[in-house]
Scaffold this motif. Sequence first.
Motif, PDB file in Angstrom:
ATOM      1  N   SER A   1      52.936  61.296  73.267  1.00  5.64           N
ATOM      2  CA  SER A   1      54.336  61.328  72.816  1.00  5.64           C
ATOM      3  C   SER A   1      54.609  62.180  73.571  1.00  5.64           C
ATOM      4  O   SER A   1      55.687  61.309  74.099  1.00  5.64           O
ATOM      5  N   ILE A   2      54.077  62.059  75.466  1.00 10.78           N
ATOM      6  CA  ILE A   2      54.432  61.970  76.603  1.00 10.78           C
ATOM      7  C   ILE A   2      54.963  60.318  77.203  1.00 10.78           C
ATOM      8  O   ILE A   2      56.538  60.646  77.343  1.00 10.78           O
ATOM      9  N   MET A   3      54.067  59.637  76.634  1.00 11.49           N
ATOM     10  CA  MET A   3      54.433  58.060  76.415  1.00 11.49           C
ATOM     11  C   MET A   3      56.062  57.992  75.982  1.00 11.49           C
ATOM     12  O   MET A   3      56.964  57.562  76.291  1.00 11.49           O
ATOM     13  N   ALA A   4      55.623  58.116  74.575  1.00 12.29           N
ATOM     14  CA  ALA A   4      56.836  57.743  73.724  1.00 12.29           C
ATOM     15  C   ALA A   4      58.289  58.607  74.779  1.00 12.29           C
ATOM     16  O   ALA A   4      59.664  58.030  74.837  1.00 12.29           O
ATOM     17  N   VAL A   5      58.839  60.011  75.157  1.00 12.11           N
ATOM     18  CA  VAL A   5      59.948  60.197  75.619  1.00 12.11           C
ATOM     19  C   VAL A   5      60.056  59.658  77.189  1.00 12.11           C
ATOM     20  O   VAL A   5      61.484  59.258  77.448  1.00 12.11           O
ATOM     21  N   PHE A   6      59.405  58.945  77.433  1.00 10.67           N
ATOM     22  CA  PHE A   6      59.183  58.225  79.071  1.00 10.67           C
ATOM     23  C   PHE A   6      59.624  57.220  78.760  1.00 10.67           C
ATOM     24  O   PHE A   6      60.804  56.131  78.911  1.00 10.67           O
ATOM     25  N   ASN A   7      59.445  56.387  77.824  1.00 10.23           N
ATOM     26  CA  ASN A   7      59.763  55.024  77.366  1.00 10.23           C
ATOM     27  C   ASN A   7      61.227  55.128  76.324  1.00 10.23           C
ATOM     28  O   ASN A   7      61.734  54.013  75.563  1.00 10.23           O
ATOM     29  N   GLY A   8      61.532  56.263  75.440  1.00 10.45           N
ATOM     30  CA  GLY A   8      62.927  56.646  74.498  1.00 10.45           C
ATOM     31  C   GLY A   8      63.848  55.922  75.390  1.00 10.45           C
ATOM     32  O   GLY A   8      65.428  56.033  74.599  1.00 10.45           O
ATOM     33  N   ARG A   9      63.874  55.638  76.382  1.00 12.14           N
ATOM     34  CA  ARG A   9      65.435  55.270  77.300  1.00 12.14           C
ATOM     35  C   ARG A   9      65.261  53.653  77.288  1.00 12.14           C
ATOM     36  O   ARG A   9      66.725  53.299  77.553  1.00 12.14           O
ATOM     37  N   ILE A  10      64.122  52.548  77.203  1.00  9.51           N
ATOM     38  CA  ILE A  10      64.311  51.368  76.585  1.00  9.51           C
ATOM     39  C   ILE A  10      65.020  51.492  75.688  1.00  9.51           C
ATOM     40  O   ILE A  10      65.447  52.073  74.293  1.00  9.51           O
ATOM     41  N   LYS A  11      66.502  50.300  75.752  1.00  9.11           N
ATOM     42  CA  LYS A  11      67.647  49.452  74.818  1.00  9.11           C
ATOM     43  C   LYS A  11      66.881  49.060  74.819  1.00  9.11           C
ATOM     44  O   LYS A  11      66.410  48.035  75.298  1.00  9.11           O
ATOM     45  N   THR A  12      67.232  48.202  72.689  1.00  3.83           N
ATOM     46  CA  THR A  12      66.853  47.425  72.372  1.00  3.83           C
ATOM     47  C   THR A  12      68.151  46.598  72.356  1.00  3.83           C
ATOM     48  O   THR A  12      69.632  47.007  71.729  1.00  3.83           O
ATOM     49  N   GLY A  13      67.944  44.856  71.751  1.00  2.42           N
ATOM     50  CA  GLY A  13      68.928  44.513  71.101  1.00  2.42           C
ATOM     51  C   GLY A  13      69.552  43.404  72.451  1.00  2.42           C
ATOM     52  O   GLY A  13      68.773  43.434  73.016  1.00  2.42           O
ATOM     53  N   ASP A  14      70.382  42.788  72.371  1.00  8.36           N
ATOM     54  CA  ASP A  14      71.265  42.384  73.732  1.00  8.36           C
ATOM     55  C   ASP A  14      71.719  43.491  74.981  1.00  8.36           C
ATOM     56  O   ASP A  14      71.482  42.544  75.723  1.00  8.36           O
TER      57      ASP A  14
END
Length: 326
Positions: A251-264
Amino acid sequence: MSATDVIPPIPPNIDAIAGPLLIGHLLNWCLFGALTVQVCMYYLSFPHDRPFSKYFVMTVYLWEAAQTFMLTDSAFDAFARGYGNLNHLDKIGTIWFTVPIMSGVVAFAGQSFYAYRIHILSQSKIIAALILLLATVQLAGSIACGTQSKKAKRHSQFLGRDAYITTGIWTGGSAVCDLIIAICMTFSLSRRSTGMRRTSVLLKRIILLTIETGTVTAVIAILTFILSILPGRPNYYLAPVGILGKLYANSIMAVFNGRIKTGDDTIHHSSTGDHASGSMVRPPRPGQNAYEMGVGVSVTKEQVSFPPTSGWVKGEDNVDGKFRGI
């Protein structure tokens, strides 16, 4: 020959005795694999995050790695070295430390992390203090639960009135804390809409992520307590209790990685000293003279910040004047 050296006969309900323990070990390894992937994604995607964030992530990962390796040794003792011997299968061994205490510590770290973010978002010390209080209560319950299981030495002798109380304090306090975190985070983030489509989409993603992670950890904590108080004191609770720590770490890592933008869109980071902007910038296409700024949410410093709609300069105060772009 002592009583502990006598190998008891295999009972007809051996699957109910060994099954939950085995499932708990397998799920722990699965979630450790997911945690490893998330940690790798974090370090590859956000190389310019603050050192504290990087140290925090690595500390949580190494803590969970140690738990997994110690639990693997317990599984090897129960299913390999003690194959066919129910005394080995019933022995608690180091599980008194690896499951309740280690899981309680990582849960406390995750809940404290959320308490800080909620304090930054809502500017409310009362809510943050309440979350920290509940996090401390569940940590104390996990330590008490681990101490009792160490004294019991065997799973069959652990569950009882005192164990129900400490397990209830541990899992119940954790579940209540998680639910409060999910509600407060959702309310605080929903108030920060800027009216821009990309910001709204990203905010909805973070709100959904917060609700999902908080709900999952709360449900597993409640399920652990319910299974521990079933009539006949079966070992069913050993399956969910073995993954509580891994759920909090993921859950902690999901918050940190929630900034990752996918797509183009591509995430770029501009840094000033030890700070990273954390904003999303789309590289200029052929024929364009300027970068196209994506509206992102930065949680590098466990804060949510929004770059202004125009004229944004790294390190400059963002749109609401309260949070500084990192």
